[in-house]
Design a protein around this motif. Structure first.
Motif, PDB file in Angstrom:
ATOM      1  N   THR A   1      44.040  15.246  32.843  1.00 26.47           N
ATOM      2  CA  THR A   1      44.448  14.798  31.580  1.00 26.47           C
ATOM      3  C   THR A   1      45.483  13.967  31.413  1.00 26.47           C
ATOM      4  O   THR A   1      45.505  12.839  31.119  1.00 26.47           O
ATOM      5  CB  THR A   1      44.840  16.219  30.764  1.00 26.47           C
TER       6      THR A   1
ATOM      7  N   GLU B   1      45.027   9.875  30.616  1.00 26.92           N
ATOM      8  CA  GLU B   1      46.017   9.225  29.488  1.00 26.92           C
ATOM      9  C   GLU B   1      46.743   7.822  30.193  1.00 26.92           C
ATOM     10  O   GLU B   1      46.787   6.915  29.366  1.00 26.92           O
ATOM     11  CB  GLU B   1      47.054   9.968  29.457  1.00 26.92           C
TER      12      GLU B   1
ATOM     13  N   GLU C   1      58.578  16.522  27.965  1.00 22.98           N
ATOM     14  CA  GLU C   1      57.177  15.887  27.803  1.00 22.98           C
ATOM     15  C   GLU C   1      56.089  16.842  27.613  1.00 22.98           C
ATOM     16  O   GLU C   1      55.132  16.413  26.848  1.00 22.98           O
ATOM     17  CB  GLU C   1      57.173  15.253  29.401  1.00 22.98           C
ATOM     18  N   PHE C   2      56.344  18.080  28.254  1.00 21.47           N
ATOM     19  CA  PHE C   2      55.271  18.955  27.944  1.00 21.47           C
ATOM     20  C   PHE C   2      55.099  19.250  26.471  1.00 21.47           C
ATOM     21  O   PHE C   2      53.926  19.533  25.856  1.00 21.47           O
ATOM     22  CB  PHE C   2      55.283  20.162  28.375  1.00 21.47           C
ATOM     23  N   GLU C   3      56.124  19.399  25.513  1.00 16.46           N
ATOM     24  CA  GLU C   3      56.127  19.469  24.345  1.00 16.46           C
ATOM     25  C   GLU C   3      55.684  18.517  23.516  1.00 16.46           C
ATOM     26  O   GLU C   3      54.772  18.707  22.607  1.00 16.46           O
ATOM     27  CB  GLU C   3      57.566  20.134  23.833  1.00 16.46           C
ATOM     28  N   ASP C   4      56.068  17.100  23.910  1.00 11.09           N
ATOM     29  CA  ASP C   4      55.711  16.144  23.138  1.00 11.09           C
ATOM     30  C   ASP C   4      54.072  15.757  23.329  1.00 11.09           C
ATOM     31  O   ASP C   4      53.640  15.480  22.296  1.00 11.09           O
ATOM     32  CB  ASP C   4      56.464  14.934  23.736  1.00 11.09           C
ATOM     33  N   LYS C   5      53.469  16.051  24.424  1.00 13.13           N
ATOM     34  CA  LYS C   5      52.063  15.930  24.608  1.00 13.13           C
ATOM     35  C   LYS C   5      51.425  16.984  24.482  1.00 13.13           C
ATOM     36  O   LYS C   5      50.167  16.833  24.421  1.00 13.13           O
ATOM     37  CB  LYS C   5      52.181  15.426  26.273  1.00 13.13           C
ATOM     38  N   GLY C   6      51.854  18.035  24.120  1.00 16.17           N
ATOM     39  CA  GLY C   6      51.207  19.284  23.713  1.00 16.17           C
ATOM     40  C   GLY C   6      50.439  19.930  25.149  1.00 16.17           C
ATOM     41  O   GLY C   6      49.482  20.585  24.924  1.00 16.17           O
ATOM     42  N   TYR C   7      51.313  19.758  26.362  1.00 15.07           N
ATOM     43  CA  TYR C   7      50.769  20.201  27.593  1.00 15.07           C
ATOM     44  C   TYR C   7      50.849  21.654  27.491  1.00 15.07           C
ATOM     45  O   TYR C   7      51.941  22.063  27.160  1.00 15.07           O
ATOM     46  CB  TYR C   7      51.368  19.421  28.762  1.00 15.07           C
ATOM     47  N   GLU C   8      50.064  22.618  28.050  1.00 17.06           N
ATOM     48  CA  GLU C   8      50.213  23.991  28.307  1.00 17.06           C
ATOM     49  C   GLU C   8      50.630  24.379  29.731  1.00 17.06           C
ATOM     50  O   GLU C   8      49.949  23.629  30.674  1.00 17.06           O
ATOM     51  CB  GLU C   8      48.928  24.812  27.649  1.00 17.06           C
TER      52      GLU C   8
END
Length: 452
Positions: free
Chosen positions: A194, A198, A173-180
């Protein structure tokens, strides 16, 4: 707390597990048919016993109980000691009553230094033997030894350990959503907002239910914020009542946690509204992450076990796996690493050589490596090879505990008097999440602190 408080691992049912093994002496290469392929060379120092039995009680249940029993199976075979473990979610509540009535097990795996102190003050505990103390002096830090000491007498070595303050998430999920991964508490707030904005789901999933111990997961949140916001010295003052429980610094930590736990925009993803935190079991509370129904779950390193509740391995714990975790970040990115954690202490209620043989083994680096290799747990024993751990996260956790630069503080409620740490603090969390104000809850907890 600490299941470690393996109250934290405790399910609402009791589990009994017994190991009754060969009662013949075993040395070197085993010829005994009962011993099978067990190499007893590592166990010679503990001696051999003919027909000896040792009973153990604790809060560790289910899969963790099975692994605990397996961790001493070779020891039992080689020494001839039959070890009988009985786990119960009510152990903490019952052990003092059992001890007073002379019905305690030979060894009790106590997950709270505060409870250990209560049992020692009651005169029910047997001081640790020279073998146990020698192991602790070699393999554990002085802080850990102090947790097993009361009024100048050393009663118990540490057993397993946990690191609190992990935030579990889905790497995919972090990769798909661009979360750091957040580097500061402010960045964690920004990330949570954030996710909330959403609108796909609530950011956090939380469960505070744990039978008579309901509320303890919330105390872990507060303890983590106390350490990060105010540092180890204030934390130490708080747990020893050097500052009152209703001190403004404690209120600040509560209110910071309240931005999540008392906020309908933040919880309870995949479960319900804020009120459902109180009825959702801590064991299952993080699982909505697997279904994409929440993104973040605050729980200790031992929670790794719960991602595969049936004992399988379909959900991997890795930075590129199904789930992983990052430590609750500090106030400033360059702050020293500070973590809270917990552990257990095998105390003795019977003075016998076979009891101390078991306790000496449990305090050794041999036992620690054996148990860590079985999966799901860590140890602060300095003789543990981190690579024996069952996941990338647990390897990292052991390295954190072994790093002399890490500031480690034991779970605060476990160090407080039982009337607070195992009662009013838990109940206060429930009342607070249910809508009571920070001021009223802290005043009530402060009033419960024993006067002596």
């Amino acid at each position: 707390m600490r299941l470690t408080r393996h109250r934290r691992w405790a399910a609402p049912v009791a589990v009994a597990a017994a190991v009754g093994l060969a009662l013949t002496a075993c040395t070197g290469d085993i010829a005994s048919e009962d011993a099978g392929d067990v190499d007893c060379a590592d166990y010679e120092e503990y001696g051999t016993f003919d027909g000896a039995e040792v009973t153990i009680g604790g809060t560790i249940l289910d899969l963790e109980a099975d692994r605990l029993v397996e961790s001493w199976s070779d020891f039992a075979t080689c020494t001839g000691i039959s070890v009988d473990y009985q786990g119960s979610s009510e152990f903490e509540a019952q052990i003092a009553v059992l001890a007073e009535g002379g019905n305690a097990p030979d060894i009790g795996i106590v997950p709270q230094p505060g409870l250990l102190q209560r049992l020692a003050a009651g005169g029910w505990l047997i001081p640790a033997s020279e073998g146990v103390e020698a192991n602790v002096d070699e393999w554990w830090s002085e802080d850990w030894k102090n947790y097993g000491t009361y009024d100048g007498t050393f009663y118990a070595a540490p057993l397993m350990a946990s690191i609190k303050g992990y935030v579990w998430y889905s790497p995919a999920e972090f990769e798909d959503k661009g979360y750091e991964i957040p580097a500061t508490l402010d960045e964690l707030t920004e990330l949570s907002q954030t996710i909330a904005d959403e609108g796909e789901h609530k950011p956090w999933c939380v469960g505070l239910e744990s039978g008579e111990a309901t509320g303890w997961p919330g105390t872990d949140w507060v303890e983590d914020y106390m350490l990060r916001l105010h540092g180890p010295d204030v934390y130490d003052e708080w747990v020893t009542h050097g500052i009152p429980f209703n001190d403004p610094q404690v209120a600040e930590a509560f209110d910071a946690v309240g931005e999540y736990l008392k906020n309908d925009d933040m919880v309870n993803g995949g479960i319900g509204d804020v009120s459902t935190q109180i009825t959702e079991a801590f064991q299952t509370a993080g699982l909505p992450i697997l279904d994409g129904e929440c993104s973040l779950h605050h729980q200790a390193s031992f929670y790794e076990t719960f991602w595969n509740p049936e004992g399988g391995d379909e959900n991997t714990v890795a930075s590129d796996g199904t789930v992983f975790a990052f430590l609750l970040p500090p106030v400033n990115a360059d702050d020293p690493l500070s973590v809270t954690g917990g552990g257990e202490f095998p105390v003795a209620f019977r003075d016998a050589e076979e009891v101390e043989a078991v306790r000496t083994y449990l305090s050794s680096d041999l036992w620690a490596n054996n148990r860590v290799s079985l999966g799901g747990v860590i140890s602060a024993n300095k003789g543990v090879d981190p690579e024996n751990a069952s996941s990338e996260l647990l390897v990292q956790s052991i390295e954190i505990l072994q790093d002399p630069e890490t500031t480690f503080r034991f779970d605060g409620s476990d160090l407080m008097p039982g009337a607070v740490g195992a009662d009013s603090f838990w109940k206060g969390i429930v009342a607070w999440v249910s809508g009571d104000s920070t001021e009223s809850v802290l005043d009530t907890i402060e009033a419960s602190w024993p006067s002596s």
